[in-house]
Design a protein around this motif. Structure first.
Motif, PDB file in Angstrom:
ATOM      1  N   PRO A 139       0.954  -1.177  -0.189  1.00 30.82           N
ATOM      2  CA  PRO A 139      -0.109  -0.074   0.305  1.00 30.82           C
ATOM      3  C   PRO A 139       0.758   1.279  -0.029  1.00 30.82           C
ATOM      4  CG  PRO A 139      -0.620  -1.790   1.432  1.00 30.82           C
ATOM      5  CD  PRO A 139       0.216  -1.624   1.101  1.00 30.82           C
ATOM      6  N   TYR A 140       1.557   1.212   0.630  1.00 26.69           N
ATOM      7  CA  TYR A 140       2.619   2.472   1.228  1.00 26.69           C
ATOM      8  C   TYR A 140       3.525   3.345   0.004  1.00 26.69           C
ATOM      9  CZ  TYR A 140       1.777   3.469   6.170  1.00 26.69           C
ATOM     10  OH  TYR A 140       0.867   3.652   7.150  1.00 26.69           O
ATOM     11  N   SER A 208       8.274   4.277   6.616  1.00 34.04           N
ATOM     12  CA  SER A 208       9.074   3.836   7.958  1.00 34.04           C
ATOM     13  C   SER A 208       8.730   3.996   9.046  1.00 34.04           C
ATOM     14  CB  SER A 208      10.366   5.545   7.504  1.00 34.04           C
ATOM     15  OG  SER A 208      11.085   5.595   6.433  1.00 34.04           O
ATOM     16  N   ARG A 209       7.996   4.499   9.589  1.00 33.75           N
ATOM     17  CA  ARG A 209       7.134   4.564  11.004  1.00 33.75           C
ATOM     18  C   ARG A 209       6.267   3.108  10.677  1.00 33.75           C
ATOM     19  NH1 ARG A 209       6.826  10.172   9.906  1.00 33.75           N
ATOM     20  NH2 ARG A 209       4.433   9.974   9.066  1.00 33.75           N
ATOM     21  N   TRP A 210       5.370   2.730   9.942  1.00 32.58           N
ATOM     22  CA  TRP A 210       4.968   2.207   9.420  1.00 32.58           C
ATOM     23  C   TRP A 210       6.152   0.918  10.095  1.00 32.58           C
ATOM     24  CZ3 TRP A 210       4.678  -2.414   6.610  1.00 32.58           C
ATOM     25  CH2 TRP A 210       3.870  -3.169   6.745  1.00 32.58           C
ATOM     26  N   ALA A 211       6.855   0.479   9.108  1.00 29.52           N
ATOM     27  CA  ALA A 211       7.664  -0.943   9.235  1.00 29.52           C
ATOM     28  C   ALA A 211       8.056  -0.270  10.193  1.00 29.52           C
ATOM     29  CB  ALA A 211       8.583  -0.408   7.763  1.00 29.52           C
ATOM     30  N   GLU A 373      14.819   2.524  15.301  1.00 30.64           N
ATOM     31  CA  GLU A 373      13.723   3.622  15.394  1.00 30.64           C
ATOM     32  C   GLU A 373      13.820   5.168  14.935  1.00 30.64           C
ATOM     33  OE1 GLU A 373       9.649   4.245  18.625  1.00 30.64           O
ATOM     34  OE2 GLU A 373      11.788   2.564  19.092  1.00 30.64           O
ATOM     35  N   ASP A 374      14.863   5.002  16.375  1.00 30.65           N
ATOM     36  CA  ASP A 374      15.768   6.804  16.492  1.00 30.65           C
ATOM     37  C   ASP A 374      15.951   6.643  14.763  1.00 30.65           C
ATOM     38  OD1 ASP A 374      14.472   6.926  19.050  1.00 30.65           O
ATOM     39  OD2 ASP A 374      16.988   6.774  19.265  1.00 30.65           O
ATOM     40  N   ALA A 375      17.632   6.096  14.353  1.00 29.20           N
ATOM     41  CA  ALA A 375      17.611   5.815  13.044  1.00 29.20           C
ATOM     42  C   ALA A 375      15.922   6.339  11.420  1.00 29.20           C
ATOM     43  CB  ALA A 375      18.179   5.145  12.471  1.00 29.20           C
ATOM     44  N   ASN A 378      15.708  10.302  12.313  1.00 25.37           N
ATOM     45  CA  ASN A 378      16.259  11.411  12.166  1.00 25.37           C
ATOM     46  C   ASN A 378      16.127  10.497  10.134  1.00 25.37           C
ATOM     47  OD1 ASN A 378      17.547  11.841  14.505  1.00 25.37           O
ATOM     48  ND2 ASN A 378      18.371  10.076  14.336  1.00 25.37           N
ATOM     49  N   LEU A 379      15.725   9.749   9.982  1.00 28.72           N
ATOM     50  CA  LEU A 379      15.668  10.197   8.287  1.00 28.72           C
ATOM     51  C   LEU A 379      14.815  11.204   7.880  1.00 28.72           C
ATOM     52  CD1 LEU A 379      17.243   8.746   5.497  1.00 28.72           C
ATOM     53  CD2 LEU A 379      15.204   6.959   5.325  1.00 28.72           C
ATOM     54  N   ALA A 380      13.298  10.432   8.605  1.00 30.74           N
ATOM     55  CA  ALA A 380      12.414  11.364   8.280  1.00 30.74           C
ATOM     56  C   ALA A 380      12.347  12.866   8.331  1.00 30.74           C
ATOM     57  CB  ALA A 380      11.564  11.144   8.641  1.00 30.74           C
TER      58      ALA A 380
END
Length: 568
Positions: A139-140, A208-211, A373-375, A378-380
């Protein structure tokens, strides 16, 4: 007390050892699953980061292409149009790669050539292609590809309109009205492309957040499943040991504790019914930094980090006493005072009377999962080159600054900073040197402002500084803004040592003030950018403020230029 026959004791011991080996295999399988999941998560993180970086290159090339067309309209120099053609090849290259990868049997060589035309880093091509082929129908990713496709259609139309504009200019007729109409159409297309680019980045950020959430939940589920299985499989051992006489029971219990505590890959701790530590395994000592003799006889309170209050531990023990087990995320402290997160499972070992005689605690260090999770976060929200906030975070902080300004009555300011002649430095010394310059510029900008202010990188050589909490009067806020702007100009004028080259660079700064929510965020950025271009027109290396008449003068100048051409 009568002892069991030796043959029966031997059978019980063999069965117990078999169960212990089964538990060890179970936990080894758990470790393998977690490592495999971590590698898949990091590959996905690398691919998403590469796509976000590629979108930044695409957006920069598109913007440079539009600027080249603006220059071409003014100068009518064929070199400016050729410059537009070079820049537009970047999004067109990515478009060709996408079209090839969407085929039933894609040619990966053609796709790689398209991505190289899109200026993607060669090391990222494998991640980009594999991620696209594997997740294009999710979907994403489908939504992101939909925005990508829509943006490509606009790029194709932009290229077509640009050719018409060139034909109109070189035809000899040179109808200013026709040229102006075509150029306005180009600006409209450019805005639509920018909107699709933002939607593409936003979709990847959501993915990214969903994954990350899915990976974390799957990790917890696997840990929970194997922990429950491990505890459940321990009960046959306990039942077999209690079936023997007291002497055999004590011997079998020692074997079980040794096998479980010192051969397991998880960090394990065994306490008595009062919570006094009896045994720990090697993984526990390696993870916490405490030697075995330092913890035996102590209680788990020695590991408290201070992040949890008394209510947390009260609820933990209440659940443990009622159900016989508890699990959850806990922050503890190592011997070197480092605070770290772990997933803890506590199980009560009960006797035949149902009373708990021991407690078995097992934990998994989830520091790497938290770091991943922090990485992704930061990417977003951060620029990967300078580690400054990106456009997404800047808009969020600008929204908060507008609300804060409306409440406090204090003015704020936006400074739009563009490096003069940065393209020349890139073309002569290379992009690696240019990246070093951008990193040093980012550090100098950060040193020039307060901690409460925000320094962001929009892309390329464009930076934005958000100032909050200035004076309540516009004149006072303007003076404070000019003071900071002069400080920035002075800092960025100092020489830069880039590997073996000593370089110089100057900034052109546009500033605009705000004190409420009446002006939209994009409008404020546009105002600051217009003022920046005025600074460039005025000779560069200076600061210019935006005022409401500035846009009117720009429109008037454009109209006057058109009238003069018509008159000539």
């Amino acid at each position: 007390m009568k002892l069991l026959p030796m043959s029966k004791a031997k059978i019980s011991r063999i069965a117990t050892v078999s169960w212990v080996y089964l538990i060890i295999a179970l936990f080894l399988t758990l470790i393998f699953c977690l490592v495999l999941l971590f590698h898949v998560q990091m590959d996905a993180l690398t691919a998403i980061r590469a796509y976000v970086g590629g979108e930044g290159l695409w957006a920069k090339a598109q913007k440079d292409a539009i600027r080249s067309l603006e220059q071409y309209v003014v100068t009518q120099d064929e070199a400016d149009y050729q410059s537009f053609q070079r820049y537009i090849l970047v999004p067109l290259g990515d478009m060709n790669a996408r079209i090839e990868l969407q085929k039933e049997n894609p040619n990966l060589g053609t796709a790689r050539e398209g991505m190289l035309d899109g200026r993607n880093h060669p090391d990222d091509l494998g991640y980009l292609i594999n991620f696209f082929l594997r997740f294009q129908h999710t979907p994403y990713m489908s939504k992101a590809i939909e925005h990508w496709t829509a943006a490509d259609q606009q790029i194709v139309e932009l290229n077509s309109v640009a050719k018409k504009l060139r034909d109109e200019i070189t035809s000899g007729r040179h109808d200013p009205k026709a040229v102006r109409n075509l150029f306005n159409k180009l600006n409209t297309i450019n805005l639509r492309v920018t909107e699709k680019e933002d939607q593409f980045s936003s979709t990847l950020s959501d993915a990214s957040r969903w994954a990350n959430n899915a990976s974390r939940n799957l990790t917890y589920t696997i840990a929970l499943l194997f922990s429950v299985l491990g505890v459940g499989m321990s009960w046959p051992i306990i039942r077999r040991i209690h079936a023997t006489e007291n002497e055999l029971l004590e011997s079998e219990a020692n074997l079980r504790i040794a096998a479980t505590a010192f051969e397991s890959q998880e960090s394990l701790m065994i306490t008595d019914a009062n919570g006094v530590i009896l045994r720990v395994n090697q993984s526990f000592t390696e993870n916490t930094g405490y030697m075995t003799e330092e913890v035996i006889g102590q209680t788990p309170r020695m590991f408290k980090s201070g992040r949890h209050n008394a209510d947390f531990y009260h609820a933990m023990w209440k659940t443990l006493l009622q159900t016989g087990t508890w699990q959850g995320e806990v922050w503890d402290r190592r011997k070197n005072s480092e605070i770290y997160p772990k997933w803890l499972t506590i199980s009560a070992v009960k006797g035949r009377d149902g009373i708990a005689t021991h407690y078995v605690g097992s934990h998994i260090d989830i520091t790497e999962s938290k770091a991943a999770e922090d990485a992704i976060k930061n990417l977003a929200f951060y620029d990967p080159l300078t580690h400054l906030p990106n456009r997404r975070m800047l808009l969020d902080r600008l929204r908060q600054a507008l609300n804060s300004s409306a409440r406090s009555g204090k003015e704020g300011a936006l400074l739009f900073i563009d490096l003069d002649n940065f393209k020349t430095l890139n073309d002569t010394l290379g992009h690696d040197v240019g990246d070093l310059l951008l990193q040093q510029v980012a550090q100098r900008l950060t040193d020039c402002v307060r901690k409460a202010d925000t320094v962001a990188r929009l892309g390329g050589d464009e930076f934005v500084v958000l100032l909050e909490g200035l004076g309540e009067k516009s004149t006072q806020a303007a003076e404070q803004t000019k003071k900071i702007g002069d400080k920035i100009i002075s800092a960025l004028n100092r020489p830069y040592q880039l590997i073996t080259h000593e370089c110089h660079s100057t900034p052109s700064i546009g500033a605009t003030l705000f004190n409420d929510c009446q002006s939209g965020m994009e409008e404020l950025l546009k105002q600051a950018e217009i003022a920046m271009y005025q600074a460039k027109t005025a000779g560069k290396n200076i600061l210019r403020f935006f005022n409401p008449q500035m846009q009117a003068r720009i429109n008037a100048c454009a109209a006057l230029e058109a009238d003069l051409r018509r008159a000539l």
